[in-house]
Design an enzyme around this catalytic site. Structure first.
Site, PDB file in Angstrom:
ATOM      1  N   SER A 672       0.696  -1.243   0.001  1.00  0.00           N
ATOM      2  CA  SER A 672       0.051  -0.054  -0.088  1.00  0.00           C
ATOM      3  C   SER A 672       0.722   1.406  -0.087  1.00  0.00           C
ATOM      4  CB  SER A 672      -0.856  -0.108   1.335  1.00  0.00           C
ATOM      5  OG  SER A 672      -2.108   0.880   1.058  1.00  0.00           O
ATOM      6  N   ASP A 745      -9.217  -4.602  -5.903  1.00  0.00           N
ATOM      7  CA  ASP A 745      -8.831  -3.884  -5.034  1.00  0.00           C
ATOM      8  C   ASP A 745      -9.535  -2.528  -4.654  1.00  0.00           C
ATOM      9  OD1 ASP A 745      -7.392  -1.884  -3.022  1.00  0.00           O
ATOM     10  OD2 ASP A 745      -5.550  -2.304  -3.901  1.00  0.00           O
ATOM     11  N   HIS A 779      -7.755  -5.468  -1.455  1.00  0.00           N
ATOM     12  CA  HIS A 779      -6.402  -4.773  -0.998  1.00  0.00           C
ATOM     13  C   HIS A 779      -5.383  -5.539  -0.403  1.00  0.00           C
ATOM     14  CE1 HIS A 779      -4.153  -1.118  -0.604  1.00  0.00           C
ATOM     15  NE2 HIS A 779      -4.017  -1.240   0.891  1.00  0.00           N
TER      16      HIS A 779
END
Length: 811
Positions: A672, A745, A779
């Site tokens: 991330s 995601d 994610h």
């Protein structure tokens, strides 16, 4: 030949892109990590414990560690920012309970009662009744989400007949009226078939001169058909279930309920007539640019039997709200858990705009039964409201605000009788060493509400106890009068022991672990401690791994650290390649930036996505390497690149000084925002041989209204957004970069297009890159197949570009 990505990948397929040759695709199929890593991934998860509210019963819960691709590919809808299965009216990604056992809390030798979970569905979401005599479970089957009731004494469970839960919007725990009645959201009877898609027409969105800065969101509504489908599946009925008889009855008419709160208590002098429901429901119009929790909503207070008493607020669409701002009208409604049955909410005094200079930003309002007339102002706050917690003395609440300019938080004692509040404690939002802890809470037996324990005018504050040598959890008594603290307990230096529950007579229930002992519950009294549970080590092979907290300074004096992890076969004199794994964090000052978290006394258990699994393949890992970005919160990103470069140099210099890491063979990685950091380091330095970037964002012009802690928009800080976009510096990324992303995601700002476009930029300009797209994943990756593939990809990438870790490179 240009390779086009399919709109939908087969459930058992993994599409890989590599730069040798450019644009070539590898055969689909799942790769397996090394046997050593596969063994770690397939080890069972450690059990979880839940103590009943009456402190008599201990539930031991064993949950499924990973999902599967088959599970992730179940039919689902993605609407209004939600992902849910239409058949069961429940969210995706449920974590299955595999085993459930009960026994008396303080008698570890008592036989456990195994709760028999019938086959044919997925059990999840265990919760206690307020008195601890019963518990609830939910079971997902193909066409329903069932509510099951369990008896704490016998362990027997049974389904509640004719109740089909609807948790599309209502994903919080059930609302208890008392220990025997609970309000849940259910699928309406006779709701008819779902809407049918028509021929459709153009979809139009229009802006009429009012600024409405919005961050990027996934899975939004896109057509009138989507609106109808969302409304059909999200609409629910309020249903009261009597757990004694198993009977249920509905309240009112179906609506798009998002929350149910119990106000007041069903016990005591007020009686049932002093208990109310606080409900929130969505109303049209819906938005194509915002998720469901920004839709218009109506807040209402209802009688215990569901009758509407008063509409408290009609909240408009959350549009036109300043970045880091709040809506201008009332917000954050909550009811008192006590007999006064008052309803509280917050109102902005600055129009919701944090840039406006005012003496007070928020105020807390109160409205008492019978909910007529005007609400009374309870407290004005110089900074933004954060939370309101009620104390179990029934006389006070804990009110917390946040000063965004200083990144500071302050908590007050707020008397509920209208008296003046008084400050209790304050600290930086990033504070670790002076962090006073969080208050212990308990469940009220009358209505299941959680309240702060405040015995004899004191709070019980439970904190991690961070310090320069790591964390030592503590339990303090804090005076409500002046904030003075008295330490009751602190973990020993050779273990990590967290206080959980203070019993009568000063006895304390803790969870204790050490580098060689898995977490277990302990009972401490005046004579010593004894074990309440006996969990076993699921991965004994990890006990050969060594770790060390390493502290140092970067060139400007900011304190930094990383955890040095050595493989189980590491020998004295070895010098091996390493992976630096980090995540940038913003700090307002040098002092908090250098504070250390974590403990050398934790029991090693690796998550499926952890880079620490690579230790089993022989690599050194410098994990949780601090990556501080220090400066004024308003413009801290002006020096983001300069600071991560300085951080990286300091990390490498310290690793070289230790003599165990071959700093000529270093890779950097992150997930991330850590992936964003990784790409920037490769774009602006030549310090690393390779990089691993998972689920990141690389083009900040695609997140034009802020990201992470950035408060300015693209047009206010154009140069910053461009400088922090490694996509625009693709020609400078000369080191091999592994990109991994979940196909679905839905994290704001990190859509798969970010990795796809960076890969295309690298491939088109002659870079060395590999792009791995994981089907059905979001994610974070949850399927067993996916985590195995990710570990294989990372290990192969490091082995390819750093070399065999067990073979020393020539000097």
């Amino acid at each position: 030949m240009q390779l086009r990505m399919p709109r939908r990948l087969a459930a058992a397929a993994l599409v890989l892109f590599a730069c040798a040759p450019v644009g070539a695709a590898e055969p689909t199929g799942w790769q397996q990590p090394s046997p050593a890593i596969r063994e770690l991934l397939d080890a069972p998860a450690l059990p979880r414990w839940q103590i009943s509210p009456d402190r008599q019963t201990l539930a031991t819960i064993e949950r499924r560690r990973f999902s599967s691709i088959e599970e992730l590919s179940r039919p689902a809808l993605r609407l209004a920012g939600l992902r849910f299965e239409p058949g069961c009216a429940c969210p995706q990604g449920l974590v299955q309970i595999l085993k459930l056992r009960l026994r008396p809390l303080l008698n570890p030798d008592a036989p456990e009662r195994n709760v028999e979970l019938p086959a044919g569905g997925l059990f999840h979401d265990f919760s206690w009744s307020p008195d601890g005599q019963h518990f609830l479970l939910q079971r997902r089957v193909d066409q329903a989400s069932e509510l099951w009731l369990g008896d704490s004494g016998s362990g027997r469970i049974r389904p509640i007949a004719f109740v089909k839960l609807n948790t599309v919007l209502m994903q919080s725990e059930p609302a208890w009226l008392n220990a025997h009645e609970v309000v849940v959201a259910t699928v309406p009877d006779r709701r008819g078939p779902p809407p049918v898609r028509g021929p459709g027409g153009p979809v139009v969105q229009e802006s009429q001169g009012r600024a409405s800065p919005e961050r990027t969101f996934a899975d939004l509504l896109r057509s009138p058909y989507d609106e109808a489908l969302f409304e059909y599946h999200a609409r629910s009925m309020l249903t009261v279930v009597d757990i004694g008889s198993g009977l249920s009855h509905d309240y009112g008419t179906p609506a798009l309920y998002t929350s149910i709160g119990v106000v007041g208590t069903g016990n005591g002098a007020s009686g049932p007539s002093g208990q109310f429901l606080l409900t929130e429901r969505l109303v049209r119009p819906f938005s194509y640019g915002l998720p469901w929790d920004d839709f218009p909503r109506v807040v209402e207070v209802r009688a215990r039997d569901g009758r509407l008493l008063r509409e408290l607020a009609k909240l408009p669409m959350r549009q036109g709200v300043a970045l880091d701002g709040v809506p201008a009208g009332p917000r954050v409604f909550q009811g008192s858990p006590f007999g006064d049955a008052a309803v509280y909410w917050v109102e902005a005094l600055d129009g919701g705009n944090p840039a406006r200079q005012v003496a007070f930003r928020d105020r807390v309002m109160r409205l008492d039964p019978p909910f007529i007339g005007e609400a009374q102002e309870v407290q004005r706050m110089p900074h933004r409201f954060a939370r309101l917690l009620f104390l179990d003395d029934g006389q006070n609440a804990l009110l917390t605000e946040v000063d965004r300019t200083r990144a500071w938080t302050r908590s007050y004692v707020l008397p509920l009788n209208g008296s003046q509040s008084r400050p209790l404690f304050d600290h930086s939002l990033r504070e670790k060493y002076r962090f006073p802890g969080t208050p212990l809470m308990r469940t009220l037996p009358g209505n299941g509400r959680s309240v702060v324990i405040a015995a004899h005018g004191e709070l019980l504050m439970n904190g991690p106890g961070a310090g320069p040598r790591g964390e030592r959890p503590f339990l303090d008594r804090m005076s409500l009068k002046d904030g003075a603290t008295t330490r009751i307990f602190q973990s020993a230096e050779n273990a990590y022991e967290q206080p959980l529950l203070l019993l009568d007579g000063g006895r304390l229930v803790t969870q204790r672990e050490s580098p060689t002992e898995p977490p277990n519950l302990m009972l401490r009294d005046g004579s010593g401690s004894s074990a309440l549970t006996r969990a076993r080590d699921p991965t004994p092979q990890l006990r050969k791994i060594r770790r060390e907290l390493v502290s140092f300074k970067r060139a400007d004096g900011v304190e930094m650290s990383f955890w040095l992890w050595l493989p189980p076969d590491f020998k004295e004199g070895d010098k091996r390649p390493a992976l630096v794994w980090a995540y940038p964090l913003e700090f307002a000052d040098d002092a908090t930036a250098g504070q250390i978290s974590g403990s050398p006394n934790r029991f090693n258990v690796f998550t499926g996505l952890s880079p620490l699994n690579l230790l089993m393949d022989g690599f050194i890992v410098l994990n949780d390497a601090t990556m501080p970005i220090v400066g004024d919160p308003r413009n801290v990103n002006d020096t983001f690149v300069d600071q991560i470069v300085a951080n990286a140099r300091a990390i490498i210099d310290k690793a070289d000084e230790l003599g165990m890491v071959d700093t000529r063979r270093l890779a950097v990685g992150g997930h991330s925002y850590g992936a964003f950091m990784t790409a920037n380091l490769l774009a602006h330095t030549d310090l690393f041989r390779a990089g691993i970037a998972r689920s990141g964002a690389y083009n900040r012009t695609l997140t034009p209204f802020g990201f992470q802690a950035e408060r300015r928009n693209l047009w206010e800080a154009r140069e910053v957004y461009q400088r922090l976009s490694p996509f625009l510096y693709a020609t400078q990324i000369k080191e091999p970069l592994l990109l991994i992303h979940g196909e679905l995601d839905n994290n704001s700002g990190t859509f798969p297009m970010q990795s796809e476009r960076l890969y295309q930029a690298l491939a088109g300009t002659g870079g060395t890159a590999r792009y791995v797209l994981l089907p059905w994943e979001g994610h974070g990756y949850t399927a067993r197949e996916s985590v195995g593939q990710v570990q294989w990809e990372m290990s192969q990438w490091l082995r390819t570009y750093l070399g065999d870790p067990r073979v020393r490179a020539p000097d």
